[in-house]
Design a protein around this motif. Structure first.
Motif, PDB file in Angstrom:
ATOM      1  N   ALA A   1       0.818  -1.219   0.000  1.00 59.10           N
ATOM      2  CA  ALA A   1       0.000   0.000   0.000  1.00 59.10           C
ATOM      3  C   ALA A   1       0.848   1.263   0.000  1.00 59.10           C
ATOM      4  O   ALA A   1       0.401   2.308  -0.479  1.00 59.10           O
ATOM      5  N   ASN A   2       2.050   1.165   0.535  1.00 64.53           N
ATOM      6  CA  ASN A   2       2.959   2.299   0.603  1.00 64.53           C
ATOM      7  C   ASN A   2       4.243   1.933  -0.135  1.00 64.53           C
ATOM      8  O   ASN A   2       5.052   1.161   0.367  1.00 64.53           O
ATOM      9  N   PRO A   3       4.460   2.466  -1.341  1.00 66.24           N
ATOM     10  CA  PRO A   3       5.607   2.067  -2.151  1.00 66.24           C
ATOM     11  C   PRO A   3       6.952   2.385  -1.512  1.00 66.24           C
ATOM     12  O   PRO A   3       7.973   1.831  -1.929  1.00 66.24           O
ATOM     13  N   ASP A   4       6.968   3.242  -0.516  1.00 68.16           N
ATOM     14  CA  ASP A   4       8.223   3.609   0.141  1.00 68.16           C
ATOM     15  C   ASP A   4       8.471   2.825   1.427  1.00 68.16           C
ATOM     16  O   ASP A   4       9.506   3.004   2.078  1.00 68.16           O
ATOM     17  N   GLN A   5       7.535   1.977   1.805  1.00 65.24           N
ATOM     18  CA  GLN A   5       7.659   1.250   3.065  1.00 65.24           C
ATOM     19  C   GLN A   5       8.669   0.108   2.926  1.00 65.24           C
ATOM     20  O   GLN A   5       8.579  -0.712   2.013  1.00 65.24           O
ATOM     21  N   ARG A   6       9.629   0.040   3.843  1.00 64.27           N
ATOM     22  CA  ARG A   6      10.682  -0.963   3.817  1.00 64.27           C
ATOM     23  C   ARG A   6      10.948  -1.476   5.227  1.00 64.27           C
ATOM     24  O   ARG A   6      10.750  -0.765   6.210  1.00 64.27           O
ATOM     25  N   LEU A   7      11.423  -2.726   5.297  1.00 63.70           N
ATOM     26  CA  LEU A   7      11.902  -3.301   6.551  1.00 63.70           C
ATOM     27  C   LEU A   7      13.397  -3.498   6.421  1.00 63.70           C
ATOM     28  O   LEU A   7      13.850  -4.345   5.646  1.00 63.70           O
ATOM     29  N   HIS A   8      14.163  -2.682   7.127  1.00 64.85           N
ATOM     30  CA  HIS A   8      15.625  -2.729   7.056  1.00 64.85           C
ATOM     31  C   HIS A   8      16.110  -2.701   5.608  1.00 64.85           C
ATOM     32  O   HIS A   8      17.063  -3.398   5.232  1.00 64.85           O
ATOM     33  N   GLY A   9      15.438  -1.889   4.780  1.00 63.05           N
ATOM     34  CA  GLY A   9      15.841  -1.694   3.400  1.00 63.05           C
ATOM     35  C   GLY A   9      15.211  -2.639   2.398  1.00 63.05           C
ATOM     36  O   GLY A   9      15.441  -2.506   1.194  1.00 63.05           O
ATOM     37  N   TYR A  10      14.375  -3.585   2.860  1.00 65.89           N
ATOM     38  CA  TYR A  10      13.796  -4.586   1.966  1.00 65.89           C
ATOM     39  C   TYR A  10      12.280  -4.407   1.878  1.00 65.89           C
ATOM     40  O   TYR A  10      11.623  -4.055   2.859  1.00 65.89           O
ATOM     41  N   LYS A  11      11.736  -4.706   0.682  1.00 68.36           N
ATOM     42  CA  LYS A  11      10.303  -4.509   0.458  1.00 68.36           C
ATOM     43  C   LYS A  11       9.522  -5.816   0.368  1.00 68.36           C
ATOM     44  O   LYS A  11       8.299  -5.790   0.273  1.00 68.36           O
ATOM     45  N   THR A  12      10.217  -6.958   0.382  1.00 69.74           N
ATOM     46  CA  THR A  12       9.553  -8.250   0.250  1.00 69.74           C
ATOM     47  C   THR A  12      10.138  -9.251   1.231  1.00 69.74           C
ATOM     48  O   THR A  12      11.353  -9.280   1.454  1.00 69.74           O
ATOM     49  N   LEU A  13       9.270 -10.075   1.815  1.00 65.75           N
ATOM     50  CA  LEU A  13       9.706 -11.175   2.676  1.00 65.75           C
ATOM     51  C   LEU A  13       9.231 -12.490   2.092  1.00 65.75           C
ATOM     52  O   LEU A  13       8.089 -12.607   1.642  1.00 65.75           O
ATOM     53  N   ASN A  14      10.110 -13.483   2.090  1.00 69.03           N
ATOM     54  CA  ASN A  14       9.739 -14.851   1.758  1.00 69.03           C
ATOM     55  C   ASN A  14       9.964 -15.692   3.010  1.00 69.03           C
ATOM     56  O   ASN A  14      11.107 -15.948   3.403  1.00 69.03           O
ATOM     57  N   LEU A  15       8.879 -16.103   3.640  1.00 68.23           N
ATOM     58  CA  LEU A  15       8.946 -16.863   4.886  1.00 68.23           C
ATOM     59  C   LEU A  15       8.549 -18.298   4.568  1.00 68.23           C
ATOM     60  O   LEU A  15       7.385 -18.594   4.302  1.00 68.23           O
ATOM     61  N   LEU A  16       9.529 -19.205   4.585  1.00 70.64           N
ATOM     62  CA  LEU A  16       9.345 -20.562   4.082  1.00 70.64           C
ATOM     63  C   LEU A  16       9.195 -21.575   5.218  1.00 70.64           C
ATOM     64  O   LEU A  16       9.818 -21.443   6.271  1.00 70.64           O
ATOM     65  N   ASN A  17       8.395 -22.601   4.945  1.00 67.35           N
ATOM     66  CA  ASN A  17       8.111 -23.606   5.970  1.00 67.35           C
ATOM     67  C   ASN A  17       9.091 -24.781   5.967  1.00 67.35           C
ATOM     68  O   ASN A  17       8.872 -25.782   6.643  1.00 67.35           O
ATOM     69  N   ALA A  18      10.187 -24.657   5.187  1.00 72.88           N
ATOM     70  CA  ALA A  18      11.229 -25.697   5.142  1.00 72.88           C
ATOM     71  C   ALA A  18      10.663 -27.045   4.710  1.00 72.88           C
ATOM     72  O   ALA A  18      10.976 -28.086   5.284  1.00 72.88           O
ATOM     73  N   HIS A  19       9.846 -27.028   3.678  1.00 73.46           N
ATOM     74  CA  HIS A  19       9.246 -28.255   3.143  1.00 73.46           C
ATOM     75  C   HIS A  19      10.334 -29.260   2.779  1.00 73.46           C
ATOM     76  O   HIS A  19      11.351 -28.913   2.184  1.00 73.46           O
TER      77      HIS A  19
END
Length: 296
Positions: free
Chosen positions: A82-100
């Motif tokens: 929703a906010n194109p400038d919003q970042r988490l520690h410089g990153y805009k995407t998270l991939n949280l994997l379940n270790a399949h």
């Protein structure tokens, strides 16, 4: 505990990522929108800071279908939804994997650590996830293959990016399928915006790999392929036995065509490494590396 000064992928930090969905049936809603471009909005809290209206969706293939509702499924988080400038520690995407297929939870993080000593590869560490006050346990946090990642490795991130999806019949190993672009579009996913020039370059790479005479191959490849990088990539794939990558299944890897017209091959899916190789690339399949699967 908060870690505001640590990098997002610090291997010695275990952050907790909190998600708050306004609706109780958030999981069913995400399942309804699986494999679409629709995300479900949530508030995310990390290191004591709130990020509003992030977009969350389920991701993965076998890691999704083999996990029932109410159990841990992999998540993709668009922090800038929703906010194109919003970042988490410089990153805009998270991939949280379940270790399949990885009961140790270590395959991806170890593969990433080793691979990054020799070639560009995604960062990876661990996080804990809490959703609407309920702990969903430990997830593997893997860096997104995007321009931000490429900027960390190359002089420029301009160019074309492809994601090679999960095992499409072991036929996405840079085999040559003629000059019909549709044959490549169903095997490779262009992530950087449609470009006839990029597709033409990919088809030319495949044609060169599969049809150039052996004695001329290196000379013809040198202007269009990072040969040293590819050899490093193949060595890591083989030594660490990535059973869900280029070497075995001709799938689940990444391609970058830089703005100078040279291709680079990078690892992508690493959770099925460090185990017995199974797949089309073994036992006479056509997913193997080297001169390209199309060489037989």
């Amino acid at each position: 505990m908060n870690y505001p000064d640590a990098t997002l992928y610090d291997p010695f930090v275990l952050r907790t990522i909190f998600f708050e969905f306004p609706q109780e049936d958030w999981e069913a809603e995400m399942a309804d929108f699986y494999r679409t471009d629709v995300t479900v909005p949530a508030t995310m809290r990390v290191d004591g800071k709130e990020f509003h209206d992030v977009g969350v969706q389920f991701r993965g293939m076998s890691s999704y279908f083999t996990v029932g509702a109410g159990h841990k499924r992999s998540l993709n988080v668009s922090i800038d939804e929703a906010n194109p400038d919003q970042r988490l520690h410089g990153y805009k995407t998270l991939n949280l994997l379940n270790a399949h297929e990885d009961p140790s939870f270590l395959h991806t993080v170890l593969y990433s650590h080793v691979a990054r000593q020799y070639l560009p590869a995604p960062k990876a560490n661990f996080v804990k996830v809490v959703i609407n006050g309920e702990s969903w346990g430990i997830y593997v946090n893997v860096q997104q293959f995007n321009r931000e990642m490429l900027d960390e490795w190359y002089p420029s991130s301009k160019g074309a990016r492809w994601k090679v999806p999960g095992s499409p019949g072991a036929s996405a190993g840079l085999s040559y399928h003629g000059d019909n672009v549709a044959e490549y579009e169903r095997r490779y996913t262009l992530k950087s915006g449609e470009s006839k020039k990029a597709w033409k370059a990919l088809m030319q790479l495949c044609k060169t790999l599969n049809e150039a005479p052996i004695e001329e191959l290196e000379k013809k490849l040198e202007p269009i392929l990072d040969i040293d990088g590819v050899l490093r990539f193949l060595a890591v794939e083989a030594v660490l036995i990535n059973s869900d990558g280029y070497w075995v299944r001709a799938s689940d890897y990444s391609i970058f065509l830089d703005d100078q017209g040279k291709f680079h091959i990078l690892p992508h899916d690493m959770n099925e490494a460090f185990q017995a190789p199974m797949g089309p690339g073994m036992g006479g399949g056509r997913g193997g590396p080297g001169a390209g699967p199309g060489r037989g």
